[in-house]
Design an enzyme around this catalytic site. Structure first.
Site, PDB file in Angstrom:
ATOM      1  N   THR A 150      -4.324   4.632   7.350  1.00  0.00           N
ATOM      2  CA  THR A 150      -3.260   4.285   6.404  1.00  0.00           C
ATOM      3  C   THR A 150      -2.296   5.462   6.224  1.00  0.00           C
ATOM      4  O   THR A 150      -2.719   6.578   5.920  1.00  0.00           O
ATOM      5  CB  THR A 150      -3.907   3.935   5.048  1.00  0.00           C
ATOM      6  OG1 THR A 150      -4.660   2.745   5.221  1.00  0.00           O
ATOM      7  CG2 THR A 150      -2.871   3.733   3.975  1.00  0.00           C
ATOM      8  N   CYS A 166      -3.496   7.483  -1.653  1.00  0.00           N
ATOM      9  CA  CYS A 166      -4.802   7.596  -2.334  1.00  0.00           C
ATOM     10  C   CYS A 166      -5.911   8.064  -1.401  1.00  0.00           C
ATOM     11  O   CYS A 166      -6.854   8.708  -1.845  1.00  0.00           O
ATOM     12  CB  CYS A 166      -5.221   6.262  -2.928  1.00  0.00           C
ATOM     13  SG  CYS A 166      -3.880   5.197  -3.347  1.00  0.00           S
ATOM     14  N   TYR A 207      -8.744   0.854  -5.495  1.00  0.00           N
ATOM     15  CA  TYR A 207      -8.194  -0.473  -5.259  1.00  0.00           C
ATOM     16  C   TYR A 207      -7.637  -1.128  -6.529  1.00  0.00           C
ATOM     17  O   TYR A 207      -7.438  -2.334  -6.580  1.00  0.00           O
ATOM     18  CB  TYR A 207      -9.211  -1.344  -4.511  1.00  0.00           C
ATOM     19  CG  TYR A 207      -9.106  -1.114  -3.007  1.00  0.00           C
ATOM     20  CD1 TYR A 207      -8.962   0.181  -2.522  1.00  0.00           C
ATOM     21  CD2 TYR A 207      -9.097  -2.138  -2.088  1.00  0.00           C
ATOM     22  CE1 TYR A 207      -8.817   0.431  -1.172  1.00  0.00           C
ATOM     23  CE2 TYR A 207      -8.958  -1.899  -0.726  1.00  0.00           C
ATOM     24  CZ  TYR A 207      -8.822  -0.617  -0.282  1.00  0.00           C
ATOM     25  OH  TYR A 207      -8.666  -0.370   1.060  1.00  0.00           O
ATOM     26  N   CYS A 217      -4.763  -0.538  -6.934  1.00  0.00           N
ATOM     27  CA  CYS A 217      -3.450  -0.857  -6.333  1.00  0.00           C
ATOM     28  C   CYS A 217      -3.308  -2.358  -6.130  1.00  0.00           C
ATOM     29  O   CYS A 217      -2.223  -2.912  -6.275  1.00  0.00           O
ATOM     30  CB  CYS A 217      -3.302  -0.136  -5.006  1.00  0.00           C
ATOM     31  SG  CYS A 217      -4.505  -0.610  -3.757  1.00  0.00           S
ATOM     32  N   GLU A 236      -6.675  -5.640   4.141  1.00  0.00           N
ATOM     33  CA  GLU A 236      -7.091  -4.320   3.660  1.00  0.00           C
ATOM     34  C   GLU A 236      -8.053  -4.474   2.476  1.00  0.00           C
ATOM     35  O   GLU A 236      -8.992  -3.699   2.325  1.00  0.00           O
ATOM     36  CB  GLU A 236      -5.870  -3.492   3.262  1.00  0.00           C
ATOM     37  CG  GLU A 236      -6.226  -2.046   2.967  1.00  0.00           C
ATOM     38  CD  GLU A 236      -4.991  -1.184   2.831  1.00  0.00           C
ATOM     39  OE1 GLU A 236      -4.085  -1.578   2.079  1.00  0.00           O
ATOM     40  OE2 GLU A 236      -4.937  -0.118   3.466  1.00  0.00           O
ATOM     41  N   HIS A 295     -12.639   5.611  -3.262  1.00  0.00           N
ATOM     42  CA  HIS A 295     -11.591   4.745  -2.695  1.00  0.00           C
ATOM     43  C   HIS A 295     -11.771   3.296  -3.152  1.00  0.00           C
ATOM     44  O   HIS A 295     -10.793   2.555  -3.266  1.00  0.00           O
ATOM     45  CB  HIS A 295     -11.551   4.853  -1.174  1.00  0.00           C
ATOM     46  CG  HIS A 295     -10.200   4.459  -0.640  1.00  0.00           C
ATOM     47  ND1 HIS A 295      -9.028   4.987  -1.120  1.00  0.00           N
ATOM     48  CD2 HIS A 295      -9.827   3.559   0.297  1.00  0.00           C
ATOM     49  CE1 HIS A 295      -8.000   4.436  -0.511  1.00  0.00           C
ATOM     50  NE2 HIS A 295      -8.458   3.564   0.357  1.00  0.00           N
ATOM     51  N   GLU A 319      -0.439   1.374   9.434  1.00  0.00           N
ATOM     52  CA  GLU A 319      -1.704   1.978   9.849  1.00  0.00           C
ATOM     53  C   GLU A 319      -1.519   2.444  11.294  1.00  0.00           C
ATOM     54  O   GLU A 319      -0.668   1.910  12.000  1.00  0.00           O
ATOM     55  CB  GLU A 319      -2.866   0.959   9.794  1.00  0.00           C
ATOM     56  CG  GLU A 319      -3.249   0.523   8.401  1.00  0.00           C
ATOM     57  CD  GLU A 319      -2.283  -0.507   7.833  1.00  0.00           C
ATOM     58  OE1 GLU A 319      -1.719  -1.291   8.634  1.00  0.00           O
ATOM     59  OE2 GLU A 319      -2.071  -0.540   6.611  1.00  0.00           O
ATOM     60  N   CYS A 363       0.859  -1.198   0.000  1.00  0.00           N
ATOM     61  CA  CYS A 363       0.000   0.000   0.000  1.00  0.00           C
ATOM     62  C   CYS A 363       0.889   1.239   0.000  1.00  0.00           C
ATOM     63  O   CYS A 363       1.709   1.413   0.899  1.00  0.00           O
ATOM     64  CB  CYS A 363      -0.883  -0.045   1.243  1.00  0.00           C
ATOM     65  SG  CYS A 363      -1.740   1.499   1.568  1.00  0.00           S
TER      66      CYS A 363
HETATM   67  C1  LIG Z   1      -5.419  -2.224   6.439  1.00  0.00           C
HETATM   68  C2  LIG Z   1      -6.545  -1.261   6.589  1.00  0.00           C
HETATM   69  C3  LIG Z   1      -6.374   0.072   6.212  1.00  0.00           C
HETATM   70  C4  LIG Z   1      -7.403   1.004   6.391  1.00  0.00           C
HETATM   71  N1  LIG Z   1      -7.184   2.317   6.066  1.00  0.00           N
HETATM   72  C5  LIG Z   1      -8.125   3.250   6.393  1.00  0.00           C
HETATM   73  C6  LIG Z   1      -7.880   4.637   6.170  1.00  0.00           C
HETATM   74  O1  LIG Z   1      -6.834   5.039   5.685  1.00  0.00           O
HETATM   75  N2  LIG Z   1      -8.834   5.534   6.521  1.00  0.00           N
HETATM   76  C7  LIG Z   1     -10.002   5.151   7.092  1.00  0.00           C
HETATM   77  O2  LIG Z   1     -10.812   6.008   7.415  1.00  0.00           O
HETATM   78  N3  LIG Z   1     -10.266   3.835   7.311  1.00  0.00           N
HETATM   79  C8  LIG Z   1      -9.357   2.885   6.969  1.00  0.00           C
HETATM   80  N4  LIG Z   1      -9.624   1.548   7.189  1.00  0.00           N
HETATM   81  C9  LIG Z   1     -10.852   1.208   7.894  1.00  0.00           C
HETATM   82  C10 LIG Z   1     -11.884   0.445   7.108  1.00  0.00           C
HETATM   83  O3  LIG Z   1     -12.675   1.303   6.336  1.00  0.00           O
HETATM   84  C11 LIG Z   1     -12.684  -0.340   8.169  1.00  0.00           C
HETATM   85  O4  LIG Z   1     -11.834  -1.389   8.636  1.00  0.00           O
HETATM   86  C12 LIG Z   1     -13.981  -0.912   7.664  1.00  0.00           C
HETATM   87  O5  LIG Z   1     -14.897   0.127   7.389  1.00  0.00           O
HETATM   88  C13 LIG Z   1     -14.584  -1.886   8.690  1.00  0.00           C
HETATM   89  O6  LIG Z   1     -14.711  -1.254   9.932  1.00  0.00           O
HETATM   90  P1  LIG Z   1     -14.136  -1.967  11.237  1.00  0.00           P
HETATM   91  O7  LIG Z   1     -12.727  -2.367  10.979  1.00  0.00           O
HETATM   92  O8  LIG Z   1     -14.414  -1.065  12.382  1.00  0.00           O
HETATM   93  O9  LIG Z   1     -14.932  -3.321  11.374  1.00  0.00           O
HETATM   94  P2  LIG Z   1     -16.402  -3.526  11.919  1.00  0.00           P
HETATM   95  O10 LIG Z   1     -17.240  -2.320  11.623  1.00  0.00           O
HETATM   96  O11 LIG Z   1     -16.361  -3.998  13.311  1.00  0.00           O
HETATM   97  O12 LIG Z   1     -16.884  -4.696  10.948  1.00  0.00           O
HETATM   98  C14 LIG Z   1     -16.608  -6.067  11.192  1.00  0.00           C
HETATM   99  C15 LIG Z   1     -17.786  -6.876  10.663  1.00  0.00           C
HETATM  100  O13 LIG Z   1     -18.969  -6.527  11.385  1.00  0.00           O
HETATM  101  C16 LIG Z   1     -19.989  -6.137  10.457  1.00  0.00           C
HETATM  102  N5  LIG Z   1     -20.756  -5.042  11.091  1.00  0.00           N
HETATM  103  C17 LIG Z   1     -20.267  -3.877  11.596  1.00  0.00           C
HETATM  104  N6  LIG Z   1     -21.281  -3.121  12.095  1.00  0.00           N
HETATM  105  C18 LIG Z   1     -22.401  -3.813  11.895  1.00  0.00           C
HETATM  106  C19 LIG Z   1     -23.790  -3.554  12.188  1.00  0.00           C
HETATM  107  N7  LIG Z   1     -24.172  -2.420  12.782  1.00  0.00           N
HETATM  108  N8  LIG Z   1     -24.694  -4.504  11.831  1.00  0.00           N
HETATM  109  C20 LIG Z   1     -24.306  -5.654  11.216  1.00  0.00           C
HETATM  110  N9  LIG Z   1     -23.008  -5.951  10.924  1.00  0.00           N
HETATM  111  C21 LIG Z   1     -22.079  -5.043  11.260  1.00  0.00           C
HETATM  112  C22 LIG Z   1     -19.266  -5.687   9.196  1.00  0.00           C
HETATM  113  O14 LIG Z   1     -20.072  -5.773   8.033  1.00  0.00           O
HETATM  114  C23 LIG Z   1     -18.098  -6.659   9.184  1.00  0.00           C
HETATM  115  O15 LIG Z   1     -18.488  -7.883   8.615  1.00  0.00           O
HETATM  116  C24 LIG Z   1      -8.629   0.584   6.956  1.00  0.00           C
HETATM  117  C25 LIG Z   1      -8.810  -0.758   7.303  1.00  0.00           C
HETATM  118  C26 LIG Z   1      -7.797  -1.673   7.125  1.00  0.00           C
HETATM  119  C27 LIG Z   1      -8.011  -3.110   7.536  1.00  0.00           C
HETATM  120  S1  SF4 Z   2      -5.982   2.486  -2.644  1.00  0.00           S
HETATM  121 FE1  SF4 Z   2      -4.530   0.861  -2.216  1.00  0.00          FE
HETATM  122  S2  SF4 Z   2      -2.511   1.813  -2.156  1.00  0.00           S
HETATM  123 FE2  SF4 Z   2      -4.008   3.444  -2.066  1.00  0.00          FE
HETATM  124  S3  SF4 Z   2      -4.243   3.850   0.119  1.00  0.00           S
HETATM  125 FE3  SF4 Z   2      -5.860   2.395  -0.422  1.00  0.00          FE
HETATM  126  S4  SF4 Z   2      -4.988   0.353  -0.106  1.00  0.00           S
HETATM  127 FE4  SF4 Z   2      -3.274   1.836  -0.062  1.00  0.00          FE
END
Ligand SMILES: Cc1cc2nc3c(=O)[nH]c(=O)nc-3n(C[C@H](O)[C@H](O)[C@H](O)COP(=O)(O)OP(=O)(O)OC[C@H]3O[C@@H](n4cnc5c(N)ncnc54)[C@H](O)[C@@H]3O)c2cc1C
Ligand code: SF4
Length: 484
Positions: free
Chosen positions: A189, A102, A294, A296, A444, A290, A255, A98
């Site tokens: 990220t 972006c 992907y 990427c 991710e 966003h 992250e 990553c």
């Molecule tokens: C490597 C990585 C990089 C990331 N980078 C960024 C970033 O740069 N900026 C940023 O803002 N975010 C970032 N994210 C966050 C990403 O958008 C969230 O991980 C994603 O939206 C899921 O939220 P959560 O991790 O809190 O999981 P949860 O919300 O806990 O979700 C886990 C599971 O529970 C389910 N769930 C959650 N709430 C409910 C509900 N109310 N009812 C039923 N099911 C539910 C979901 O569908 C999923 O299956 C990143 C995540 C990762 C893993």
């Molecule tokens: S689009 Fe891909 S490379 Fe860009 S920030 Fe998200 S995961 Fe990282």
């Protein structure tokens, strides 16, 4: 436009409060765990200076007419959207991870649309504020963190019903100069590689949650912002001597949990303030952009497919029909992902403010595929690699005067390939499918830009079911009146 080296030097001027392994990081730029992730962002700067990729990695600012890095650009045409996807693939293949920049680009584009739309409904000045901010970002070629995801507490309750009100970032004070905010953003990220942090609400909001419907931007070293770096599997290999065991020697990602401990935001940096009806729109626009980004993962897929083909050749299995078939399947899945991100760009549209936006349905279909295909591509790569990938002794053993010769002898497969090359390619496959690289390539892909269910909901909302039913009914002779 900065070069990669100038970008790294520019971050040195920031006074970031960063914690990792329970201690404050003294020199963020020099930390061996963080440094590879900084190099990956630096690659986005260097690409803009590579004559071969000029049209991909640069654009003309619609504000100043100057040549700028595409990561600071507001899409002015469908071609801009397509170039963005292509750039993502190239950088994914260059870094194998990553490259982080972006999220900021997608936040800028989403805000360019939503600030305009809020002003059209209220007597607000968000658009003018945002354009001034954008000009500053473009002029200084900055990297921005796109901060959307809140910790969210108990997922069963909206922000105002959480037992701890800070589970969603919110405003706690307002005065003539600005606002004070409290809360956190999770999984950020490239957070400590960013000059700026752009905060957006995490989901659609109702009136009761209006204190949480806020968007703003701040310098990343603003007083009260604290970064706590997340762990990645086997990341401490970066602290060891040697380079083989790291898999990806050059680049990585990171992250962080970003805490806002009563942080002051001046009014000129506030882009949404309690206009709760627009929180959902900002989330949808950012998520669509966003999800397109992907591309990427296609570039990282290119690296993994190249690694799988290489280990097959080193192992002497490349000519076996099932291996050829598996490599073809990996390519099929990877190119299907590429089709998705190009399709949502090619079917994009012009918003009233002039910004071009991807097709929301196709962007969500693309991201839904991203939550699945990299896992299957990884499964096939592990199948082709063989078990040695997870039983391989360390580089220190390989270099050891006592046992190194045994490893050199017994870990060689094809007589034409030194054992060390076999080790290197196996460690890269391990990195991408089980190690720190899997953070970006697998988990991710699953959760970044929203978990699979988020795309399923958008797909079901966006498809024109009435039109599909009309087609079916017309062909089999059902008259609307008779069917009701
Ligand atoms: C490597 C990585 C990089 C990331 N980078 C960024 C970033 O740069 N900026 C940023 O803002 N975010 C970032 N994210 C966050 C990403 O958008 C969230 O991980 C994603 O939206 C899921 O939220 P959560 O991790 O809190 O999981 P949860 O919300 O806990 O979700 C886990 C599971 O529970 C389910 N769930 C959650 N709430 C409910 C509900 N109310 N009812 C039923 N099911 C539910 C979901 O569908 C999923 O299956 C990143 C995540 C990762 C893993
Ligand atoms: S689009 Fe891909 S490379 Fe860009 S920030 Fe998200 S995961 Fe990282």
């Amino acid at each position: 436009m900065m070069t990669g080296a100038e970008y790294e030097a520019s971050l040195g001027k920031l006074n970031l409060v960063v914690y990792m392994f329970g201690k404050r990081v003294a020199d963020v730029g020099d930390d061996p765990i963080i440094k590879p992730s900084r190099k990956a962002v630096a690659a986005t700067y260097d690409l803009a200076h590579d004559p071969e990729f000029e049209s991909l990695a640069t654009a003309r600012s619609h504000l100043t007419g100057k040549k700028i890095n595409r990561f600071c650009h507001i899409h002015q045409s469908m071609d801009d959207l397509i170039q963005k996807s292509k750039m993502g693939r190239v950088l994914g293949a260059r870094t194998g991870c990553c490259f982080q920049r972006c999220v900021g680009m997608d936040a800028l584009n989403a805000l360019s649309i939503v600030t305009y739309n809020i002003d059209a409904s209220y007597e607000t000045q968000y658009r003018a504020r945002f354009l001034k901010y954008l000009a500053y970002v473009q002029e200084n070629d900055l990297t921005c963190d796109g901060a959307m995801t809140d910790p969210k507490g108990d997922r069963g309750y909206p922000p105002h019903q959480q037992s701890d009100p800070d589970m969603f970032l919110h405003v706690i004070e307002e005065n003539e100069a600005g606002i004070v905010v409290r809360g956190a953003k999770a999984h950020q990220t490239g957070a400590v590689n960013s000059h700026e942090i752009i905060v957006m609400p995490t989901m659609a909001m109702r009136e009761a949650d209006k204190d949480y419907a806020i968007s703003f931007a701040l310098p990343s070293d603003t007083a009260g912002i604290i970064y706590i770096i997340g762990r990645q599997s086997s990341e401490t290999r970066k602290l060891e001597e040697g380079t083989i065991d790291r898999g990806n020697q050059l680049f990585g990602g990171h992250e962080a949990l970003v805490v806002f401990d009563d942080v002051f935001v001046p009014w000129e940096r506030v882009f949404m303030y309690k206009e709760y009806e627009f929180a959902g729109q900002l989330v949808e626009k950012f998520a669509s952009y966003h999800r397109q980004s992907y591309a990427c993962k296609v570039g990282v897929g290119d690296v993994l497919i190249g690694a799988a083909q290489t280990i097959a050749e080193y192992n002497g299995t490349a000519k076996a029909s099932h291996i050829k078939d598996k490599i073809t399947e990996m390519n099929h899945l990877n190119e299907t992902l590429y089709c998705g991100c190009l399709a949502c760009a090619s079917e994009g549209h012009r918003e009233p403010c002039g910004t071009y936006c991807v097709d929301t349905l196709l962007a969500n279909v693309h991201k839904q595929n991203v939550t699945r295909f990299p896992y299957e591509i990884s499964r096939l790569a592990q199948d082709i690699a063989g078990g040695l990938m997870v039983t391989l002794p360390s580089e220190a053993d390989f270099r050891s005067p006592e046992v190194g010769a045994w490893l050199e002898k017994y870990l060689q497969a094809s007589p034409h390939v030194p054992a060390e090359n076999r080790l290197r390619i196996l460690r890269l496959i391990e990195n991408l499918t089980l190690g720190p690289g899997a953070v970006g390539y697998l988990t991710e892909s699953m959760h970044g830009a929203g978990s699979p269910q988020a795309q399923k909901i958008m797909i079901s909302r966006q498809v024109d079911m009435h039109q599909k039913q009309q087609s079916a009914k017309r062909l089999c002779g059902i008259k609307e009146d008779e069917s009701s």
